[in-house]
Design an enzyme around this catalytic site. Structure first.
Site, mmCIF file in Angstrom:
data_model
loop_
_atom_site.group_PDB
_atom_site.id
_atom_site.type_symbol
_atom_site.label_atom_id
_atom_site.label_comp_id
_atom_site.label_asym_id
_atom_site.label_seq_id
_atom_site.Cartn_x
_atom_site.Cartn_y
_atom_site.Cartn_z
ATOM 1 N N SER A 164 0.845 -1.191 0.000
ATOM 2 C CA SER A 164 0.000 0.000 0.000
ATOM 3 C C SER A 164 0.877 1.237 0.000
ATOM 4 O O SER A 164 2.085 1.187 0.289
ATOM 5 C CB SER A 164 -0.977 0.071 1.182
ATOM 6 O OG SER A 164 -0.391 0.658 2.325
ATOM 7 N N TYR A 177 0.466 0.233 11.784
ATOM 8 C CA TYR A 177 0.202 -0.090 10.373
ATOM 9 C C TYR A 177 1.330 0.481 9.507
ATOM 10 O O TYR A 177 1.889 -0.208 8.645
ATOM 11 C CB TYR A 177 -1.150 0.480 9.966
ATOM 12 C CG TYR A 177 -1.495 0.288 8.510
ATOM 13 C CD1 TYR A 177 -2.117 -0.884 8.075
ATOM 14 C CD2 TYR A 177 -1.213 1.266 7.565
ATOM 15 C CE1 TYR A 177 -2.439 -1.067 6.736
ATOM 16 C CE2 TYR A 177 -1.529 1.095 6.236
ATOM 17 C CZ TYR A 177 -2.148 -0.069 5.818
ATOM 18 O OH TYR A 177 -2.457 -0.240 4.495
ATOM 19 N N LYS A 181 4.076 -1.588 7.204
ATOM 20 C CA LYS A 181 4.160 -1.428 5.753
ATOM 21 C C LYS A 181 5.544 -0.971 5.314
ATOM 22 O O LYS A 181 6.066 -1.431 4.297
ATOM 23 C CB LYS A 181 3.085 -0.444 5.277
ATOM 24 C CG LYS A 181 1.660 -0.941 5.482
ATOM 25 C CD LYS A 181 1.385 -2.212 4.698
ATOM 26 C CE LYS A 181 -0.059 -2.665 4.837
ATOM 27 N NZ LYS A 181 -0.380 -3.841 4.010
#
Length: 346
Positions: A164, A177, A181
């Site tokens: 992402s 998060y 990532k």
């Protein structure tokens, strides 16, 4: 026909991999897909099934996972449902072995699981931060550890990591998060370097912007406010089609969504300014959002839903102007920053 009773391929069916497939059929390709029960995962499973690929589907909820396998078989594909928790390395090794035992090979492995926890860093339980990192970063590493030896033995294979835009641009109120990532991106680059002497093995990173999936609704929320992704959001089926394309045309990085490349560029040119702008916008969005109860979401329990869409595209249009304005402001600020830097070097 039940996925568990699907016939195994003959030896002649096992001889070809993604390099031998055509853009019109993946009938000889075996794909392992984690996070397959909803959102991008479910959309990808159906997209691969439409091309005739054999699928090994993994998620925590047995019932919803089986429903995806049944849909894939109705589309004419062979599908095996294997309930799996990606935070358990033994379970991931068992997933790889189940795929090899059932279909004789694995040509493509997609680490698609992604969970999140929204809220201020200090307001989010430490156990929830840990769970996000375990599911996202360690889950991807567990998958790679389970399948890379098989790829090395065969001399080919495609490993895909769903990352992402959050792997390049930090997301305020989602610290774990963002950490996971960024970590997956670093892990992917390191693994790609290690495998560079094996031209038949590919490590692919996929960077979509915010996707209209149920992921945000399913995730943990400790902010006290109802959250939704900023517009414009990407159709999960667009991401699924990009994954299917990687089966025949592997590439190191795939960017999906209008904000992806501009966001990465702005972060590279003016990271502190970008962080302040995102923090301001995120804080403003929180203050104006409707109240919501605190929830652990799907961090410690499987999601129950199996929808592909999150329903956010219908709600996004009223906020488009805000984000277009932010983009224009950031562009002006970056231009000013570059101009200032240019003057200082004269």
């Amino acid at each position: 026909m039940s996925p568990l009773s699907a016939a195994k391929p003959s030896p002649s069916d096992r001889s070809s991999g993604p390099a031998d497939a055509t853009p019109h059929t993946l009938r000889q390709v075996v794909v392992v897909l984690t996070g397959a029960s909803s959102g991008i995962g479910r959309a990808a499973a159906l997209a691969f099934a439409a091309q005739g690929a054999s699928l090994v589907l993994a998620a925590r909820n047995r019932e919803t996972l089986q429903s995806v396998a049944d849909d894939c078989e109705r589309a004419g594909a062979r599908a095996l449902a294997v309930p799996t928790d990606v935070t358990d390395p033994a379970a991931m090794s068992a997933l790889a072995q189940a795929a090899i035992d059932h279909f004789g090979q694995v040509d493509m492995w997609i680490n698609n699981v992604g969970v999140g926890a929204v809220g201020r860093f200090e307001d989010t339980p430490l156990a929830s931060h840990r769970r996000v990192v375990e599911a996202n970063l360690l889950g991807h590493m567990h998958g790679a550890y389970a399948i890379v030896p098989h790829f090395l033995a065969r001399g080919r294979g495609t490993l895909v990591h769903m990352i992402s835009l959050g792997g390049w641009v930090a997301t305020p109120y989602a610290a774990a998060y963002t950490a996971s990532k960024f970590g997956i991106r670093g892990f992917s680059e390191s693994l790609r370097a290690e495998l560079s002497g094996h031209p038949g093995i590919h490590v692919c990173e996929v960077f979509p912007t915010f996707v209209d999936s149920p992921g945000m609704s399913h995730g943990a929320n400790y902010s006290g406010h109802r959250v939704r992704p900023p517009p414009p959001v990407v159709d999960p089926r667009r991401v699924a089609n990009a994954l299917v394309a990687l089966a025949t045309r592997p590439r190191a990085r795939t960017y999906i969504g209008a904000q992806a490349r501009p966001g990465i560029l702005m972060h590279a040119l003016a990271p502190h300014l970008m962080a302040r702008a995102l923090g301001w916008v995120g804080g403003a969005a929180m203050r104006h959002a409707a109240p919501a109860d605190r929830t652990d979401g799907n961090l410690f329990e499987p999601s129950r839903g199996c929808a592909i869409d999150g329903g956010f595209r219908q709600k996004a249009r009223s906020a488009d102007a805000l984000w277009l304005g932010l983009g224009a402001l950031a562009g002006v600020a970056v231009a000013a920053c570059l101009s200032s830097n240019a003057r200082s070097t004269r």
